[in-house]
Design an enzyme around this catalytic site. Structure first.
Site, PDB file in Angstrom:
ATOM      1  N   TYR A 159      -9.450  13.541 -10.470  1.00 44.49           N
ATOM      2  CA  TYR A 159      -8.357  12.636 -10.832  1.00 44.49           C
ATOM      3  C   TYR A 159      -7.158  13.420 -11.357  1.00 44.49           C
ATOM      4  O   TYR A 159      -6.011  13.226 -10.924  1.00 44.49           O
ATOM      5  CB  TYR A 159      -8.849  11.640 -11.881  1.00 44.49           C
ATOM      6  CG  TYR A 159      -7.747  10.856 -12.558  1.00 44.49           C
ATOM      7  CD1 TYR A 159      -6.989   9.923 -11.861  1.00 44.49           C
ATOM      8  CD2 TYR A 159      -7.456  11.061 -13.910  1.00 44.49           C
ATOM      9  CE1 TYR A 159      -5.972   9.208 -12.484  1.00 44.49           C
ATOM     10  CE2 TYR A 159      -6.451  10.343 -14.538  1.00 44.49           C
ATOM     11  CZ  TYR A 159      -5.705   9.425 -13.825  1.00 44.49           C
ATOM     12  OH  TYR A 159      -4.705   8.728 -14.442  1.00 44.49           O
TER      13      TYR A 159
ATOM     14  N   ALA B 115      -1.711   3.691  -8.829  1.00 43.63           N
ATOM     15  CA  ALA B 115      -2.493   4.916  -8.999  1.00 43.63           C
ATOM     16  C   ALA B 115      -3.965   4.641  -8.753  1.00 43.63           C
ATOM     17  O   ALA B 115      -4.443   3.521  -8.950  1.00 43.63           O
ATOM     18  CB  ALA B 115      -2.306   5.493 -10.401  1.00 43.63           C
TER      19      ALA B 115
ATOM     20  N   ASP C  63       0.866  -1.183   0.000  1.00 40.55           N
ATOM     21  CA  ASP C  63       0.000   0.000   0.000  1.00 40.55           C
ATOM     22  C   ASP C  63       0.900   1.230   0.000  1.00 40.55           C
ATOM     23  O   ASP C  63       1.591   1.505   0.986  1.00 40.55           O
ATOM     24  CB  ASP C  63      -0.896  -0.036   1.236  1.00 40.55           C
ATOM     25  CG  ASP C  63      -1.823   1.167   1.334  1.00 40.55           C
ATOM     26  OD1 ASP C  63      -1.733   2.079   0.486  1.00 40.55           O
ATOM     27  OD2 ASP C  63      -2.642   1.197   2.267  1.00 40.55           O
TER      28      ASP C  63
ATOM     29  N   THR D   9      -7.148   5.340 -10.463  1.00 36.56           N
ATOM     30  CA  THR D   9      -7.461   5.724 -11.839  1.00 36.56           C
ATOM     31  C   THR D   9      -8.959   5.746 -12.158  1.00 36.56           C
ATOM     32  O   THR D   9      -9.330   5.939 -13.312  1.00 36.56           O
ATOM     33  CB  THR D   9      -6.779   4.765 -12.822  1.00 36.56           C
ATOM     34  OG1 THR D   9      -7.212   3.421 -12.565  1.00 36.56           O
ATOM     35  CG2 THR D   9      -5.261   4.842 -12.703  1.00 36.56           C
TER      36      THR D   9
ATOM     37  N   LYS E  68      -3.334  13.803  -9.759  1.00 33.86           N
ATOM     38  CA  LYS E  68      -2.149  13.384 -10.510  1.00 33.86           C
ATOM     39  C   LYS E  68      -1.173  14.549 -10.691  1.00 33.86           C
ATOM     40  O   LYS E  68       0.047  14.363 -10.642  1.00 33.86           O
ATOM     41  CB  LYS E  68      -2.546  12.803 -11.870  1.00 33.86           C
ATOM     42  CG  LYS E  68      -3.280  11.465 -11.784  1.00 33.86           C
ATOM     43  CD  LYS E  68      -2.420  10.372 -11.149  1.00 33.86           C
ATOM     44  CE  LYS E  68      -1.312   9.909 -12.062  1.00 33.86           C
ATOM     45  NZ  LYS E  68      -0.518   8.798 -11.460  1.00 33.86           N
TER      46      LYS E  68
ATOM     47  N   THR F 224      -0.388  11.385 -16.272  1.00 29.64           N
ATOM     48  CA  THR F 224      -1.496  11.317 -17.222  1.00 29.64           C
ATOM     49  C   THR F 224      -1.693  12.597 -18.023  1.00 29.64           C
ATOM     50  O   THR F 224      -1.299  13.690 -17.579  1.00 29.64           O
ATOM     51  CB  THR F 224      -2.809  11.010 -16.461  1.00 29.64           C
ATOM     52  OG1 THR F 224      -3.933  11.092 -17.343  1.00 29.64           O
ATOM     53  CG2 THR F 224      -3.026  12.025 -15.346  1.00 29.64           C
ATOM     54  N   ASP F 225      -2.317  12.456 -19.176  1.00 30.73           N
ATOM     55  CA  ASP F 225      -2.713  13.617 -19.978  1.00 30.73           C
ATOM     56  C   ASP F 225      -3.770  14.464 -19.277  1.00 30.73           C
ATOM     57  O   ASP F 225      -3.963  15.637 -19.612  1.00 30.73           O
ATOM     58  CB  ASP F 225      -3.238  13.150 -21.347  1.00 30.73           C
ATOM     59  CG  ASP F 225      -4.404  12.170 -21.243  1.00 30.73           C
ATOM     60  OD1 ASP F 225      -4.415  11.339 -20.299  1.00 30.73           O
ATOM     61  OD2 ASP F 225      -5.293  12.208 -22.106  1.00 30.73           O
TER      62      ASP F 225
END
Length: 295
Positions: A134, A69, A37, A71, A138, A110-111
């Site tokens: 999200y 992650a 974790d 997601t 990130k 991420t984008d």
């Protein structure tokens, strides 16, 4: 060169493909989130410490590739605290442990850290502006890693699919067998990325980092080549599985509301990856054909 690599999130799409594509001189330790974790400080410190010791004993170079992650983009809207814990606190703890043990870290992003209102592929130094929870977590995770003092690189990717877990390709495959017609949004543009191709790219980066040739730029973009919309992606999937693509119909984002707003244009420029001397990933359409053929 021998590598010893810890991959938190080892049971996910990318984690499993990192295991499957590792070279013969690489030892991969890929615990699932249940086994490691990343929000548990003691577990992370112990795991990175064990990695460093195993690497030293084997004459290998230790590296951490963080594939862990949160997601679930829509779920994050109502569970941002949990998303923050996994996507921000976890990377922060990992980076601190890597700093302490002098282990380089590659962190996946991420984008969705970008606002999606551009008209050209996003460069690594373009201003961030995530539109959903999200993306916010990130982006904060990137800051935590890059500001940690660790020898660390952030790799942003997009529209990832693979053989493990829920993803767009497998969802479309399932829906093709359940429905006569599908409506898919045609006003969101990006680059699909097969997790196996991304994994191979990350191994190339890890080897460069381990040999002391890590890119000068600490943020890189690595996606499948080309671009498409979700509608175009869905039609391509139908074609690959032998279904009639005319059964896929375009719709707008407004016609298909979701809890989390999506960026309309989240194409990433892969120039940073190529400038670092790394091999560009193949075109998304070619990769999709290979994925379907192999699965």
């Amino acid at each position: 060169m021998r590598l010893a690599v810890l991959v938190p999130g080892g049971s996910g799409q990318l984690g499993r493909d990192l295991v499957n594509t590792a070279g013969p001189e690489t030892e991969v330790i890929a615990p699932s989130s249940a086994e490691l974790d990343v929000t548990a400080t003691g577990q992370v410190i112990a795991a990175v410490g064990e990695l460093a010791e195993r690497a030293a004993a084997a004459g290998a170079v230790p590296v951490v590739i963080n594939a862990a992650a949160y997601t679930a983009v829509d779920a994050a809207e109502s569970d941002e605290a949990r998303a923050f814990a996994v996507n921000v606190d976890g990377p922060r703890v990992l980076a601190a442990a890597c700093t302490s043990r002098r282990v380089p870290l590659i962190h996946i992003s991420t984008d969705y850290v970008f606002p999606g209102d551009g008209d050209r592929p996003y460069a690594v130094d373009d201003a961030l502006g995530p539109r959903n929870a999200y993306g916010r977590t990130k982006a904060a995770g990137e800051d935590a890693v890059l500001g940690s003092g660790a020898s660390a690189w952030v790799v942003r990717t997009s529209w990832v699919y693979g053989k493990t877990g829920a993803n767009f390709v497998e969802t479309i495959r399932r829906l093709e067998s359940e429905r006569d017609q599908l409506s898919v949004v045609d006003d969101q543009v990006g680059a699909p990325t097969w997790s196996a191709d991304l994994a191979r790219g990350l191994w190339e980066l890890a080897e460069a980092v381990a040999s002391g040739r890590g890119p000068a730029g600490k943020v890189l973009h690595c996606t499948g080549g080309g671009e498409t919309s979700w509608y175009g992606f869905a039609r391509a999937i139908f074609e690959e599985i032998g279904a009639d693509p005319e059964r896929v119909k375009p719709c707008t984002t407004e016609e298909f509301p979701r809890p989390a707003p999506r960026p309309a244009y989240s194409l990433l420029s892969n120039a940073s990856w190529q400038d670092a001397g790394l091999t560009p990933l193949r075109n998304w359409r070619e990769a999709l054909h290979a994925y379907v053929t192999a699965s």
